[in-house]
Design a protein around this motif. Structure first.
Motif, PDB file in Angstrom:
ATOM      1  N   PHE A 139     -11.079 -15.256 -23.404  1.00  0.00           N
ATOM      2  CA  PHE A 139     -11.061 -15.494 -21.961  1.00  0.00           C
ATOM      3  C   PHE A 139     -11.750 -14.359 -21.218  1.00  0.00           C
ATOM      4  CE2 PHE A 139      -9.433 -16.995 -18.016  1.00  0.00           C
ATOM      5  CZ  PHE A 139      -8.917 -15.923 -17.309  1.00  0.00           C
TER       6      PHE A 139
ATOM      7  N   TRP B  52     -11.914 -13.044 -17.346  1.00  0.00           N
ATOM      8  CA  TRP B  52     -11.500 -13.208 -15.955  1.00  0.00           C
ATOM      9  C   TRP B  52     -12.710 -13.032 -15.053  1.00  0.00           C
ATOM     10  CZ3 TRP B  52      -8.728 -15.469 -12.754  1.00  0.00           C
ATOM     11  CH2 TRP B  52      -8.512 -14.986 -11.461  1.00  0.00           C
TER      12      TRP B  52
ATOM     13  N   ARG C 181      -3.261  -8.231  -4.931  1.00  0.00           N
ATOM     14  CA  ARG C 181      -3.897  -7.955  -6.231  1.00  0.00           C
ATOM     15  C   ARG C 181      -4.566  -6.595  -6.106  1.00  0.00           C
ATOM     16  NH1 ARG C 181      -5.236 -12.318  -9.665  1.00  0.00           N
ATOM     17  NH2 ARG C 181      -6.900 -11.031 -10.527  1.00  0.00           N
TER      18      ARG C 181
ATOM     19  N   GLN D 127       1.399 -18.448 -17.467  1.00  0.00           N
ATOM     20  CA  GLN D 127       0.056 -18.297 -18.018  1.00  0.00           C
ATOM     21  C   GLN D 127       0.202 -18.392 -19.529  1.00  0.00           C
ATOM     22  OE1 GLN D 127      -1.816 -14.410 -17.839  1.00  0.00           O
ATOM     23  NE2 GLN D 127      -3.672 -15.304 -16.947  1.00  0.00           N
TER      24      GLN D 127
ATOM     25  N   TRP E 144      -3.329 -21.783 -17.081  1.00  0.00           N
ATOM     26  CA  TRP E 144      -2.059 -21.745 -16.338  1.00  0.00           C
ATOM     27  C   TRP E 144      -1.367 -23.074 -16.544  1.00  0.00           C
ATOM     28  CZ3 TRP E 144       0.104 -17.593 -14.015  1.00  0.00           C
ATOM     29  CH2 TRP E 144      -0.711 -16.479 -13.816  1.00  0.00           C
TER      30      TRP E 144
ATOM     31  N   ASP F 266       1.503 -12.542 -11.124  1.00  0.00           N
ATOM     32  CA  ASP F 266       0.532 -12.754 -10.031  1.00  0.00           C
ATOM     33  C   ASP F 266       1.193 -13.457  -8.858  1.00  0.00           C
ATOM     34  OD1 ASP F 266      -1.485 -11.738 -11.544  1.00  0.00           O
ATOM     35  OD2 ASP F 266      -2.620 -13.591 -11.729  1.00  0.00           O
TER      36      ASP F 266
ATOM     37  N   HIS G  50      -7.395 -20.276 -10.748  1.00  0.00           N
ATOM     38  CA  HIS G  50      -6.117 -20.715 -11.336  1.00  0.00           C
ATOM     39  C   HIS G  50      -6.057 -22.240 -11.405  1.00  0.00           C
ATOM     40  CE1 HIS G  50      -3.902 -16.689 -10.360  1.00  0.00           C
ATOM     41  NE2 HIS G  50      -4.921 -16.564 -11.182  1.00  0.00           N
TER      42      HIS G  50
ATOM     43  N   MET H 264      -7.955 -23.433 -14.156  1.00  0.00           N
ATOM     44  CA  MET H 264      -7.262 -23.168 -15.431  1.00  0.00           C
ATOM     45  C   MET H 264      -6.031 -24.046 -15.587  1.00  0.00           C
ATOM     46  SD  MET H 264      -7.657 -19.039 -15.134  1.00  0.00           S
ATOM     47  CE  MET H 264      -6.616 -18.523 -16.496  1.00  0.00           C
TER      48      MET H 264
HETATM   49  O1  ASC Z   1      -5.599 -15.838 -14.236  1.00  0.00           O
HETATM   50  C1  ASC Z   1      -5.805 -14.629 -14.330  1.00  0.00           C
HETATM   51  O2  ASC Z   1      -6.306 -13.985 -15.453  1.00  0.00           O
HETATM   52  C2  ASC Z   1      -6.395 -12.574 -15.164  1.00  0.00           C
HETATM   53  C3  ASC Z   1      -5.487 -11.829 -16.124  1.00  0.00           C
HETATM   54  O3  ASC Z   1      -4.174 -12.358 -16.023  1.00  0.00           O
HETATM   55  C4  ASC Z   1      -5.966 -12.061 -17.562  1.00  0.00           C
HETATM   56  O4  ASC Z   1      -7.227 -11.498 -17.710  1.00  0.00           O
HETATM   57  C5  ASC Z   1      -5.914 -12.451 -13.764  1.00  0.00           C
HETATM   58  O5  ASC Z   1      -5.835 -11.309 -13.108  1.00  0.00           O
HETATM   59  C6  ASC Z   1      -5.565 -13.671 -13.285  1.00  0.00           C
HETATM   60  O6  ASC Z   1      -5.087 -13.920 -12.079  1.00  0.00           O
END
Ligand code: ASC
Length: 554
Positions: A151, A153, A281, A352, A361, A442, A512, A515
């Motif tokens: 993955f 991000w 964040r 997640q 997710w 998150d 998200h 995902m």
């Molecule tokens: O969906 C997500 O993936 C990244 C982390 O959780 C994995 O890299 C992040 O900050 C999100 O909000």
């Protein structure tokens, strides 16, 4: 070759009629909007546009959600959106296909009261600010990254934008050092109104009251909005009047909108910073700035920079501060009250997870994958093969430990639909939890299509049935279409399933949703009539003879 101005980081953006952001649509309550959307994207993608906050009562096929309310509009095709706007407020529209919102497909949609109706607050004039974020990677890169194994991000945005304008790679603070605007980095020079990258300066008269409409169509960022030296009174949230309260700044999550009132009672010989900064964040994006200019003060490039530093964005993870703001929002006296009881309650656990090694997710361990045939058609015409007709789970195992990564990281794909009977009162408890790895949780701003809901309350930790209900606010809970869940917390909402159609309910962080962070609600589809055939011309509904439609589509 025209010299590339030093302020531009060139990239691909989706425009509407050659403009970015898209044109601001202004309407009055009761107006029926006719909007034809022709897909001329050079990337050969499908598209659709969602009218965020508009109920689509009676026109569920106009909600603009590809694979739910309609087919994606293919390259070269045109789809005619026709719907009535039934509630005044500050709204916006945005792409609802792939990550096209992140690619710039958005604009403002303002619905005014009819001329004979008055707002419950006074103001002399108004401004409209549409907030967004911006990556240098294209949305197609982002889609690829999110769907990769391992993955990747998408990272935090390079810029924050106010009405499509922002700075890159320079905090305007670089200018504060020397007030005569000969900035350290040429691309950081603050530009006056007419230059290509100039932020939109708000010009005001002294001693007036201004309504500033603020909507966030960010793809990821939760923002804090502030104006130096000016307090603000919050009067609207998501198109609903709220009990006015005064603050120094507001938090605004992706999908939310507010109206604030400011009074220009400061020294008219100065200019003041307008600032948006990242919260929620860990920030990796400079704050975006523009200027509140009192017209008495000239804005020649010499003295355009306010003589005080920009507002400091509150600490990104000061969630007590965030909750304190959110808990100030209450419905204005006289607003519709929530039903005192619910008929059906969903407990939706946000996790997640891994599916075949891909990071996704999931809600109650199901990661949403939309079907080929739009739900509205396949439910209306009872095409059972179009999606999994099983009942999605209404809750999750009581023993789930929300404070640690999932013991079993695996989830599954699914596309089941929560079916409600017409007029049922639905409670949803959105439960947050730890992410897949490490100790982190998150925030997620959840948006419901087709409805406003009452926000009955927020709490920390795992929701305790039979106990936490005592904290619900049934007296003056705010009506909203988007609400945040805080890390390791829960948020309770209530709505009435009284809008025939199929409605997306999903995290408004675009990555998200991509995902799988969403669910599908359906109610009263048997009452839906006259679905336009363009909304059905794909998947399994494509094969149905028109004669069958004509008999069962009215
Ligand atoms: O969906 C997500 O993936 C990244 C982390 O959780 C994995 O890299 C992040 O900050 C999100 O909000």
């Amino acid at each position: 070759m025209k010299k590339k101005p030093d302020c531009i980081e060139r990239g691909y953006v989706i425009g509407i009629n050659g403009h970015f952001p898209g044109p601001t649509i202004k309407a009055q309550v009761g107006d029926t909007l006719h909007i034809s959307l022709s897909n001329n994207l050079s990337t050969n993608e499908g598209t659709s546009i969602h009218w965020h906050g508009i109920s689509q009562h009676g026109t569920p096929w106009a909600d603009g959600t590809a694979s739910i309310s309609q087919c994606a509009i293919n390259p070269g095709e045109t789809f005619h959106y026709r719907f009535t706007v039934d509630k005044a407020g500050t709204y916006f529209y945005h792409g609802h296909y792939g990550l096209q919102r992140s690619a710039g497909l958005y604009g403002s949609l303002i619905v005014d009261l009819p001329l004979d109706k008055k707002e419950p607050f006074h103001y002399d004039s108004e401004f409209n600010l549409l907030l967004s974020d911006w990556w240098h990677n294209t949305s197609l890169h982002q889609e690829l990254a999110l769907s990769s194994n391992p993955f990747q991000w998408i990272g935090e945005p390079q810029s924050l934008l106010i009405n499509g304008r922002g700075q890159y790679n320079c905090s305007m603070a670089a200018n504060i050092v020397n007030n005569n605007n000969n900035a350290t980095l040429p691309q950081c020079k603050f530009r006056s109104d007419n230059e290509e990258c100039a932020p939109e300066i708000l010009h005001v008269d002294p001693n007036k009251t201004y309504r500033i409409r603020i909507a966030s169509t960010t793809s990821l960022s939760s923002l804090n909005f502030a104006i130096s030296n000016h307090k603000m009174v919050v009067v609207e949230a998501d198109g609903n009047y709220i009990d006015p309260f005064e603050v120094d700044d507001i938090d605004i999550y992706s999908g939310e909108s507010y109206s604030i009132l400011i009074t220009t009672n400061q020294n008219p010989n100065n200019n003041y910073w307008i600032s948006i900064g990242v919260r929620g964040r860990k920030p990796n994006t400079p704050q975006a700035l523009t200027i509140l200019n009192y017209k008495k003060t000239s804005i020649s490039s010499s003295n355009i920079i306010p003589n005080s530093p920009p507002p400091i964005t509150p600490q990104w993870n000061d969630f007590n501060r965030s909750k304190a703001f959110t808990n100030k929002i209450h419905a204005l006296m006289g607003s519709p009250k929530p039903p005192t009881h619910y008929d059906h309650r969903l407990l939706l656990l946000n996790t997640q997870n891994l599916i075949n090694g891909y990071t996704k997710w999931a809600i109650n361990n199901i990661s949403l994958v939309l079907p080929q045939t739009p739900y509205l058609g396949s439910i209306k015409f009872k095409i059972n093969a179009a999606f999994d007709r099983g009942h999605p789970s209404d809750n999750f195992s009581g023993g789930y430990d929300i404070f640690n990564p999932p013991a079993n990281p695996n989830a599954s794909f699914g596309n089941r639909v929560y079916m409600f009977r017409m007029n049922q009162v639905i409670d949803v408890i959105l439960q947050n939890a730890n992410v897949l790895s490490g100790n982190n949780s998150d925030i997620h701003p959840w948006h419901l299509h087709g409805h406003d809901f009452w926000v009955l309350g927020h709490g920390d930790g795992k929701f305790k049935q039979g106990y936490d209900e005592k904290r619900f606010n049934l007296k003056n809970p705010p009506l909203k279409n988007t609400v945040v869940i805080f890390p390791y917390g829960w948020t309770a909402l209530r709505f009435r399933a009284n809008n025939p159609g199929v409605w997306f309910f999903h995290c408004h962080i675009e990555a998200h949703l991509h995902m799988g962070m969403g669910v599908i609600f359906s109610e009263g589809v048997e009452h839906v009539k006259d679905i336009p055939k363009e909304a059905l011309a794909c998947g399994l509904t494509k094969k149905i003879p028109m004669s069958f439609f004509n008999t069962t589509n009215n």
